[in-house]
Design a protein around this motif. Structure first.
Motif, short mmCIF file in Angstrom:
data_model
loop_
_atom_site.label_atom_id
_atom_site.label_comp_id
_atom_site.label_asym_id
_atom_site.label_seq_id
_atom_site.Cartn_x
_atom_site.Cartn_y
_atom_site.Cartn_z
N ILE A 1 0.83 -1.20 0.00
CA ILE A 1 0.00 0.00 0.00
C ILE A 1 0.87 1.26 0.00
N GLU A 2 2.08 1.19 0.56
CA GLU A 2 2.97 2.35 0.51
C GLU A 2 3.41 2.65 -0.92
N ASP A 3 3.62 1.60 -1.72
CA ASP A 3 3.96 1.81 -3.13
C ASP A 3 2.81 2.47 -3.87
N TYR A 4 1.58 2.00 -3.60
CA TYR A 4 0.41 2.57 -4.27
C TYR A 4 0.20 4.02 -3.85
N MET A 5 0.40 4.30 -2.56
CA MET A 5 0.28 5.68 -2.08
C MET A 5 1.33 6.58 -2.73
N SER A 6 2.56 6.08 -2.82
CA SER A 6 3.63 6.87 -3.41
C SER A 6 3.32 7.19 -4.87
N ASP A 7 2.80 6.20 -5.59
CA ASP A 7 2.45 6.41 -6.99
C ASP A 7 1.32 7.43 -7.11
N LEU A 8 0.35 7.31 -6.21
CA LEU A 8 -0.78 8.24 -6.22
C LEU A 8 -0.30 9.66 -5.90
N ILE A 9 0.64 9.79 -4.96
CA ILE A 9 1.19 11.10 -4.61
C ILE A 9 1.93 11.70 -5.80
N ASP A 10 2.67 10.86 -6.55
CA ASP A 10 3.35 11.34 -7.75
C ASP A 10 2.35 11.91 -8.76
N ARG A 11 1.27 11.19 -8.96
CA ARG A 11 0.25 11.63 -9.91
C ARG A 11 -0.48 12.87 -9.39
N LEU A 12 -0.66 12.92 -8.08
CA LEU A 12 -1.27 14.10 -7.47
C LEU A 12 -0.39 15.33 -7.68
N SER A 13 0.92 15.14 -7.62
CA SER A 13 1.86 16.25 -7.86
C SER A 13 1.75 16.76 -9.29
N ALA B 1 -0.95 16.57 -11.19
CA ALA B 1 -2.23 17.28 -11.28
C ALA B 1 -2.14 18.65 -10.62
N GLN B 2 -1.43 18.72 -9.48
CA GLN B 2 -1.27 20.00 -8.79
C GLN B 2 -0.46 20.98 -9.63
N ARG B 3 0.59 20.49 -10.28
CA ARG B 3 1.43 21.34 -11.12
C ARG B 3 0.61 21.90 -12.29
N ARG B 4 -0.21 21.07 -12.91
CA ARG B 4 -1.07 21.53 -14.01
C ARG B 4 -2.07 22.56 -13.51
N HIS B 5 -2.61 22.33 -12.33
CA HIS B 5 -3.57 23.27 -11.74
C HIS B 5 -2.91 24.61 -11.47
N ASP B 6 -1.67 24.58 -10.91
CA ASP B 6 -0.96 25.82 -10.60
C ASP B 6 -0.60 26.60 -11.85
N CYS B 7 -0.36 25.87 -12.95
CA CYS B 7 -0.02 26.51 -14.22
C CYS B 7 -1.25 26.92 -15.02
N LYS B 8 -2.43 26.70 -14.41
CA LYS B 8 -3.70 27.06 -15.05
C LYS B 8 -3.89 26.41 -16.42
N VAL B 9 -3.49 25.13 -16.48
CA VAL B 9 -3.69 24.36 -17.71
C VAL B 9 -5.18 24.16 -17.94
N ASP B 10 -5.60 24.22 -19.20
CA ASP B 10 -7.03 24.11 -19.51
C ASP B 10 -7.61 22.79 -19.01
N ASN B 11 -6.89 21.70 -19.25
CA ASN B 11 -7.39 20.39 -18.83
C ASN B 11 -6.45 19.82 -17.75
N ASP C 1 -7.42 4.79 -14.92
CA ASP C 1 -8.39 3.93 -15.61
C ASP C 1 -9.44 4.79 -16.28
N LYS C 2 -9.63 6.01 -15.73
CA LYS C 2 -10.48 7.04 -16.31
C LYS C 2 -9.90 8.37 -15.87
N GLU C 3 -10.55 9.47 -16.20
CA GLU C 3 -10.01 10.77 -15.83
C GLU C 3 -10.42 11.16 -14.42
N TYR C 4 -9.44 11.71 -13.68
CA TYR C 4 -9.69 12.15 -12.31
C TYR C 4 -9.20 13.59 -12.15
N SER C 5 -9.92 14.35 -11.35
CA SER C 5 -9.51 15.72 -11.06
C SER C 5 -8.51 15.73 -9.90
#
Length: 379
Positions: A82-94, A96-106, A112-116
């Motif tokens: 579960i630590e590996d899965y959390m680490s991977d999720l945190i990487d993906r969260l980073s 998404a956060q970077r795109r949000h901070d850069c005001k990317v359109d999408n 498996d599908k799109e997540y905000s």
């Protein structure tokens, strides 16, 4: 059922055990504990915790889908947790956060599908909550840890501490067994917080010298949280619901440590660890490692650097359930620059420098319960 220690009474292992007791009676003691040290308290090992989280029925559909996706992504001959899965999720969260901070359109992220960004953040917090509940809701058997604290700190019957330097505990687990045991045995300690059951992080905590122990929760803790607007953790009494939590449980999986290295409180704890494991001239330091499988590359790097930069003044005593040294331990025991500084108590033998004493039967000295009994004077 009490473990049979008859295999340790073999004459061949008398010296390693006597030397162990002698080392652990010296000043400047530090311990590094992993999940294996919590098993005797009825807490799950990482593989068991992973199974409990994956099967938890309270997780939302989104979180279950994300975990199923990550499990599939990690398929292979190795073992993932579960630590590996959390680490991977945190990487993906980073990402998404970077795109949000850069005001990317999408800013949606494809798994498996799109997540905000909020979807990913909510799922991470759900997983942390389930991990914490898997520990909090257990009936904990703390007697072994209390016995360990008594043995290490030389408690007298009156409960007063013998005069000795502070012992350092580097804890990789999320539970509070060591803190609870220190408190139950009336051992004065610091763990980073001022206050009480509800407390705040005090950046000057490690400078307190009028104590018997310091506790470093390197992976965070089930009783840490981050309040909205804060950058340092708080400890909040259970049941307080009027406070808005930005991050309810402040726990970090091992692989995210590179990202956290420059942030407090992690940066402060690692800085203290580096200083402690590099003792000054005319002093020595002992680091005893128990219950740790050397799965945190960042911790391994810190230990390796400390061995090489301590000018032979650091000794590592490592317990492993492997029959002989593997992984990081194998590298050390085969490296002539550091092998004399590492003493390995394995399931089937003792290894120190060029010396090897092997056994045809299991040696339970690697278990936390056995270490506790040996420190308590049993043989």
């Amino acid at each position: 059922m009490t473990e049979d220690l008859s295999s340790l009474r073999d004459e061949a292992f008398r010296d390693p055990i006597d030397q162990l007791k002698q080392l652990l009676s010296q000043s400047s003691q530090s311990f590094l504990f992993g999940a294996g040290c919590s098993r005797c308290a009825n807490l799950p090992l990482m593989e068991e915790l992973t199974d409990q989280v994956l099967k938890n029925e309270t997780l939302s559909r989104n979180t279950k889908d994300i975990l199923e996706f990550l499990v599939e992504e990690f398929k292979g001959p190795g073992v993932s947790t579960i630590e590996d899965y959390m680490s991977d999720l945190i990487d993906r969260l980073s990402i998404a956060q970077r795109r949000h901070d850069c005001k990317v359109d999408n800013c949606m992220l494809k798994l498996d599908k799109e997540y905000s960004l909020e979807d990913l953040r909510r799922s991470l917090e759900e997983i942390k909550y389930v991990i914490a509940r898997s520990i909090i809701d257990k009936e904990i058997e703390i007697s072994t840890h209390r016995n360990f604290i008594r043995a290490v700190h030389g408690m007298s019957r009156s409960g007063k501490l013998l005069n000795s330097p502070a012992v350092n505990y580097f804890i990789l687990n999320y539970d509070t067994l060591i803190e609870d045991s220190l408190a139950l045995e009336r051992v004065p300690y610091v763990d980073g917080f001022s206050g009480g059951v509800t407390g705040w992080w005090d950046s000057n905590w490690s400078r307190n010298e009028d104590i018997a122990a310091r506790v470093f929760k390197v992976h965070g803790s089930i009783d840490w949280c981050l309040l909205e607007g804060d950058v340092l953790p708080r400890r909040i009494r259970p049941g307080i619901k009027s406070i808005s939590h930005d991050e309810r449980f402040m726990i970090w999986p091992a692989a995210t440590k590179y990202r956290e290295t420059q942030r407090d409180p992690y940066a402060q704890m690692i800085s203290c660890m580096r200083k402690i494991l590099r003792p000054s001239i005319n002093t020595d330091a002992i680091l005893t490692i128990c219950g740790y499988g050397f799965g945190d590359s960042h911790i391994n790097l810190e230990l390796d650097r400390a061995l090489r930069e301590s000018e032979q003044r650091l000794t590592i005593v490592a317990f492993t359930n492997e029959n002989k040294p593997n992984g990081q331990l194998k590298k050390w025991i085969e490296d002539h620059d550091v092998q004399d500084q590492v003493r390995i108590y394995a399931n089937r033998g003792f290894f120190h420098g060029d010396k090897q004493i092997e056994s045809n039967s299991d040696l339970p000295w690697w278990k936390f319960e056995t270490v506790t009994r040996l420190l308590g004077g049993e043989r």
